[in-house]
Structure formats: C-alpha cells, structure tokens
Design a protein around this motif. Structure first.
Motif, PDB file in Angstrom:
ATOM      1  N   LEU A 140      64.064 107.906 108.761  1.00 54.57           N
ATOM      2  CA  LEU A 140      64.142 107.034 107.591  1.00 54.57           C
ATOM      3  C   LEU A 140      63.569 107.706 106.348  1.00 54.57           C
ATOM      4  O   LEU A 140      64.148 107.613 105.258  1.00 54.57           O
ATOM      5  N   ILE A 141      62.442 108.379 106.494  1.00 57.03           N
ATOM      6  CA  ILE A 141      61.837 109.069 105.356  1.00 57.03           C
ATOM      7  C   ILE A 141      62.801 110.105 104.790  1.00 57.03           C
ATOM      8  O   ILE A 141      62.992 110.212 103.572  1.00 57.03           O
ATOM      9  N   PHE A 142      63.440 110.852 105.690  1.00 57.57           N
ATOM     10  CA  PHE A 142      64.426 111.836 105.241  1.00 57.57           C
ATOM     11  C   PHE A 142      65.589 111.153 104.521  1.00 57.57           C
ATOM     12  O   PHE A 142      66.041 111.622 103.455  1.00 57.57           O
ATOM     13  N   THR A 143      66.077 110.043 105.079  1.00 54.83           N
ATOM     14  CA  THR A 143      67.224 109.337 104.495  1.00 54.83           C
ATOM     15  C   THR A 143      66.918 108.854 103.078  1.00 54.83           C
ATOM     16  O   THR A 143      67.724 109.037 102.157  1.00 54.83           O
ATOM     17  N   ILE A 144      65.764 108.237 102.898  1.00 46.18           N
ATOM     18  CA  ILE A 144      65.418 107.676 101.590  1.00 46.18           C
ATOM     19  C   ILE A 144      65.273 108.773 100.539  1.00 46.18           C
ATOM     20  O   ILE A 144      65.838 108.683  99.442  1.00 46.18           O
ATOM     21  N   ILE A 145      64.529 109.818 100.873  1.00 43.61           N
ATOM     22  CA  ILE A 145      64.277 110.881  99.904  1.00 43.61           C
ATOM     23  C   ILE A 145      65.566 111.611  99.538  1.00 43.61           C
ATOM     24  O   ILE A 145      65.874 111.825  98.359  1.00 43.61           O
ATOM     25  N   SER A 146      66.342 111.985 100.553  1.00 49.74           N
ATOM     26  CA  SER A 146      67.545 112.794 100.302  1.00 49.74           C
ATOM     27  C   SER A 146      68.670 111.992  99.654  1.00 49.74           C
ATOM     28  O   SER A 146      69.447 112.539  98.859  1.00 49.74           O
ATOM     29  N   SER A 147      68.775 110.682  99.961  1.00 47.27           N
ATOM     30  CA  SER A 147      69.886 109.879  99.442  1.00 47.27           C
ATOM     31  C   SER A 147      69.861 109.758  97.926  1.00 47.27           C
ATOM     32  O   SER A 147      70.911 109.724  97.270  1.00 47.27           O
ATOM     33  N   PHE A 148      68.672 109.699  97.334  1.00 48.70           N
ATOM     34  CA  PHE A 148      68.568 109.568  95.883  1.00 48.70           C
ATOM     35  C   PHE A 148      69.152 110.794  95.163  1.00 48.70           C
ATOM     36  O   PHE A 148      69.603 110.681  94.017  1.00 48.70           O
ATOM     37  N   TYR A 149      69.152 111.929  95.826  1.00 54.25           N
ATOM     38  CA  TYR A 149      69.651 113.154  95.205  1.00 54.25           C
ATOM     39  C   TYR A 149      71.069 113.496  95.641  1.00 54.25           C
ATOM     40  O   TYR A 149      71.885 113.963  94.831  1.00 54.25           O
ATOM     41  N   ILE A 150      71.373 113.266  96.913  1.00 53.99           N
ATOM     42  CA  ILE A 150      72.641 113.750  97.469  1.00 53.99           C
ATOM     43  C   ILE A 150      73.790 112.763  97.264  1.00 53.99           C
ATOM     44  O   ILE A 150      74.903 113.163  96.905  1.00 53.99           O
ATOM     45  N   VAL A 151      73.552 111.450  97.487  1.00 55.79           N
ATOM     46  CA  VAL A 151      74.641 110.470  97.385  1.00 55.79           C
ATOM     47  C   VAL A 151      75.210 110.366  95.970  1.00 55.79           C
ATOM     48  O   VAL A 151      76.442 110.376  95.800  1.00 55.79           O
ATOM     49  N   PRO A 152      74.384 110.282  94.902  1.00 50.16           N
ATOM     50  CA  PRO A 152      74.967 110.224  93.553  1.00 50.16           C
ATOM     51  C   PRO A 152      75.783 111.465  93.209  1.00 50.16           C
ATOM     52  O   PRO A 152      76.774 111.382  92.476  1.00 50.16           O
ATOM     53  N   LYS A 153      75.396 112.615  93.777  1.00 48.82           N
ATOM     54  CA  LYS A 153      76.067 113.872  93.437  1.00 48.82           C
ATOM     55  C   LYS A 153      77.346 114.082  94.229  1.00 48.82           C
ATOM     56  O   LYS A 153      78.378 114.485  93.682  1.00 48.82           O
ATOM     57  N   TRP A 154      77.299 113.811  95.538  1.00 48.64           N
ATOM     58  CA  TRP A 154      78.424 114.124  96.418  1.00 48.64           C
ATOM     59  C   TRP A 154      79.105 112.905  97.023  1.00 48.64           C
ATOM     60  O   TRP A 154      80.016 113.039  97.833  1.00 48.64           O
ATOM     61  N   GLY A 155      78.685 111.705  96.675  1.00 51.17           N
ATOM     62  CA  GLY A 155      79.352 110.491  97.121  1.00 51.17           C
ATOM     63  C   GLY A 155      79.395 110.337  98.628  1.00 51.17           C
ATOM     64  O   GLY A 155      78.384 110.486  99.312  1.00 51.17           O
ATOM     65  N   MET A 156      80.601 110.078  99.160  1.00 53.48           N
ATOM     66  CA  MET A 156      80.748 109.836 100.595  1.00 53.48           C
ATOM     67  C   MET A 156      80.386 111.065 101.421  1.00 53.48           C
ATOM     68  O   MET A 156      79.792 110.944 102.498  1.00 53.48           O
ATOM     69  N   ARG A 157      80.738 112.247 100.919  1.00 53.53           N
ATOM     70  CA  ARG A 157      80.365 113.461 101.650  1.00 53.53           C
ATOM     71  C   ARG A 157      78.849 113.581 101.756  1.00 53.53           C
ATOM     72  O   ARG A 157      78.308 113.955 102.800  1.00 53.53           O
ATOM     73  N   GLY A 158      78.179 113.266 100.674  1.00 51.15           N
ATOM     74  CA  GLY A 158      76.725 113.302 100.681  1.00 51.15           C
ATOM     75  C   GLY A 158      76.131 112.302 101.643  1.00 51.15           C
ATOM     76  O   GLY A 158      75.166 112.601 102.361  1.00 51.15           O
ATOM     77  N   ALA A 159      76.719 111.095 101.683  1.00 49.76           N
ATOM     78  CA  ALA A 159      76.234 110.065 102.611  1.00 49.76           C
ATOM     79  C   ALA A 159      76.396 110.525 104.056  1.00 49.76           C
ATOM     80  O   ALA A 159      75.518 110.286 104.901  1.00 49.76           O
TER      81      ALA A 159
END
Length: 418
Positions: free
Chosen positions: A350-369
């Motif tokens: 969960l810690i990894f998901t929260i931290i990484s999602s703020f940076y990766i999902v806005p940038k890469w969308g579904m691929r990032g998710a």
C-alpha cells in the motif's frame, strides 16, 4: 484434500467463464462509462464488505466449530445489517447519492449471504461453499436476462437490481439449510464470544482492507486524473486478474478450512505447498491463454474502446502470478492465527501504491496504473514468501506438480467426463 481442491477448481473454472461472460455483456450493453459505474459501485461494495467481514468473514469460519451456531450467526446477521446501512450513509456525505439505495441493498444482502457461506467453510462443507459461489454468478446472469429482456428495464441499474435479487434468494435458501440443524430458540449474545469474533475478525480484515486498497486505489486515481471512461477500460484488465485469482482463492478456502480444523502443523505446511504449486501452474496457463488472444479480439468482444485490454493484461501479469501464489500462503497464516505478517505485507504494498501513483498515474495513465499495481502485488507477495520460507525449506518442486498428483488430476478429469 486433493478431491476437494479438484472439485473447487472445477467450480471456479465455471465461475471464471461466467465472469468473463458477464464482463463481455456489461461492456457491450452499457459501454465503457456504464462499466465504469459498475466498477466504482462494486469497489464501494468491497470497501463496505471489509467492515462487514469483521463478523461475517473469516471469523465466522474460524469459530464455526468452536461455538454453537446460535451463538455466532446472530452476531453476524445484526452486524451485516448495521454496517450495510451505516457505511453507505457515510459515503453519501462525500459523493452523489444516485446509487445510494442500490449500495445499501447490495451491502446488506451480500453480507448476510457471506455469513452463511463462510459458516459452511468452517464446517468443512466445501460442497455447499462451491455450490453457492457458482449460483451467485448463474442467478445474477439469469436475473439480468429477465430484467433486461422480459421486463425491458435496460439501464445500468438493471445490473444492481439483478444482483440484489440474487443475493436475497440465495441467503433465504442457505438460511433454511442452516436452520435445519440449529435451534434458533437458543439464540444468545455472549459478550465473551462477541469479543473473540471481533478480535479475530478485525485483524484479518485489516490485512484484507489494505490489500484491497492495493488492488483498487488505481481506480480512484484514474477517475480523478483521467476520468470515468479510463476506469471502465482499465477495470476490464483488472477483471481478468480477479477472474484468474478465483482459482487460487478457491484453493485457499479449501486449505483454510483444513488448517483451522487440523492439529498437525507439518501436515498444514504440506497442504499449503500442494495448493501453491497448483495455483502457480494454473495461473501461468491462464495468463498464457490471455496473452495469446490478439488485441483485435478484445476489441471485437468487449467493444472498440477496449483495444488496450491485452496490453493491460501483459503489464499486470507479473503481479497476477505473484498474488495468485501468495493468496494461498496468506490463508495458511490466517488458519494458524498468525495475522501480523498479513498486515505487514499489505502495508508494504500500500505504501508503494500511494507514493508511486501520485507520480506515475497522472503521467502514464492506464499504463502507469498497471505498472503500479503489478509492482505493488510483487512487493506484498514477496514479504509473504520470505516469511513462509523462514519456517520451512524452499524447494523448486514446491511449484511443480509430481507425477502422482498429475495422475490423480487426470483420473478425476476422465471420471467427471464420464
């Protein structure tokens, strides 16, 4: 145990097919936006179920043979109703209430049915567990057909009406089965029993809730950054993941039922390893089948918006395999009442998901998710593998079926065909 595993595998394979059919139908019937609504409501329902499962979940299985039916089921039923109403009310303060009554109906009926099904698991009645889990899919689909094509109610709400009707009918039928061997004139609410149910239940559900956030936070990040349509498309890839996991979860339930009723720790470990290798090999098989399907076929089956489904499955596949195997080990730890490690592994992911999602999902969308989810699954699963193999020796053969086990499976397949 192997016979129970085989029968459970067959029932889960049927559920897998039915799940895919339901996903295909819902995407074609209501499109990516309708599928997005279904995904968000089901995600909300899953959050509610974690609170409800404090009493109706694994604690019901764990104490099914330790206390009388009349002493534990009343706690589960009352709790299911209270939580099924209270949590949706809390949700209504922070979001639109268009689907509020559907969420209440789904929450209450699904929790009541879950209590009965988990009671069967604790009684080692895996036959009834398999029957009712398959019927949930069959009757849900049947009601959708009736509501859409007979009653002519074609909005996405038909999906939820059908599901509530399904849960209600199965709860009534399963309750009748339970009352045949119980005397509910002796219903009691013991403070001591209630506290034991609560103590075991919240510990197991804390881990399950944290793992859910690992699985579902991407939905909410995608909805916020990219919109509801992206959630609908992404959810199909997640649906494939969870369809594959039905096999490992089913193996895990059989294992859990055996472990909580076993006094031999070595036997429990050996049964866990058998389940691990079956889950590992079956999951690889399903992943390979999904990756062999051309991307155009996904678009043809689910609709033109879903061409990216194959890519989503590919990016998720390492995590799908990791979770499929770690599900089995997680249920072993729950069965021997070693719950702390489950919370540790879920928190790590969960810690990894929260931290990484703020940076990766806005940038890469579904691929990032997909990347975030898959990495999170591998991290949390790695923690469980490390702990399990601290208490037992690691062998490559833990992931390979023996000739004897293959012969048994082949024999049972031939027998079922006849």
């Amino acid at each position: 145990m192997k016979e129970s595993i085989f029968k459970t595998f067959v029932s889960r394979f049927l559920i897998l097919i039915l799940n895919f059919g339901l996903v295909i139908y819902s995407t074609n019937m209501w499109g990516s936006s309708g599928k997005g609504v279904i995904s968000i409501i089901i995600a909300d329902l899953t959050i509610i179920s974690f609170f409800a499962n404090i009493f109706v979940g694994s604690s019901m299985s764990y104490f099914a043979r330790k206390f009388r039916t009349e002493e534990i089921l009343p706690f589960a039923y009352v709790w299911a109703i209270l939580i099924g109403i209270l949590i949706p009310v809390i949700f209504s303060f922070s979001r639109a209430t268009e689907y509020f009554y559907f969420l209440v109906g789904l929450s209450v009926t699904s929790s009541l049915l879950t209590a009965n099904i988990n009671f069967f698991v604790g009684q080692q009645n895996i036959k009834l567990f398999n029957l009712y889990t398959v019927l949930q899919q069959v009757i849900h689909i049947l009601f959708i057909i009736i509501i859409v094509y007979v009653i002519k109610f074609t909005s996405v709400n038909a999906y939820f009406v059908a599901q509530i009707s399904c849960f209600t009918i199965l709860f009534i039928i399963s309750s009748f089965r339970i009352t045949q061997s119980s005397d509910f004139k002796k219903i009691s609410f013991s403070k001591g029993i209630g506290s034991k149910l609560l103590s075991y239940g919240w510990k197991t559900q804390l881990s399950a809730f944290l793992q859910f956030l690992n699985n579902r936070l991407s939905f909410y990040f995608l909805e916020y950054f990219k919109g509801i349509v992206s959630v609908g498309i992404f959810s199909v890839g997640i649906a494939f993941s969870e369809a594959v996991w039905t096999v490992s979860r089913s193996l895990s339930v059989v294992l859990y039922s055996d472990v909580i009723n076993s006094k031999d720790s070595n036997d429990a470990i050996e049964k866990t390893k058998i389940s691990v290798r079956i889950s590992f090999l079956v999951t690889i098989l399903f992943i390979l089948i999904m990756l062999m399907i051309p991307a155009e076929w996904y678009a043809m089956i689910f609709g033109k918006d879903f061409r990216q489904t194959k890519e989503i499955v590919l990016l998720l596949s390492p995590g799908i395999l990791a979770i499929a195997v770690s599900n089995v080990i997680g249920y072993y730890f729950a069965g021997v009442n070693k719950l702390r490690i489950l919370n540790v592994k879920s928190m790590a992911g969960l810690i990894f998901t929260i931290i990484s999602s703020f940076y990766i999902v806005p940038k890469w969308g579904m691929r990032g998710a997909c990347i975030v989810n898959s990495a999170s699954y591998c991290i949390s699963s790695g923690v469980l593998f490390w702990r399990f193999y601290q208490i037992t020796e690691f062998h490559i053969r833990d992931f390979i079926l023996t000739k004897k086990e293959i012969a048994i499976l082949v024999k049972k397949v031939v027998k079922t065909r006849r």
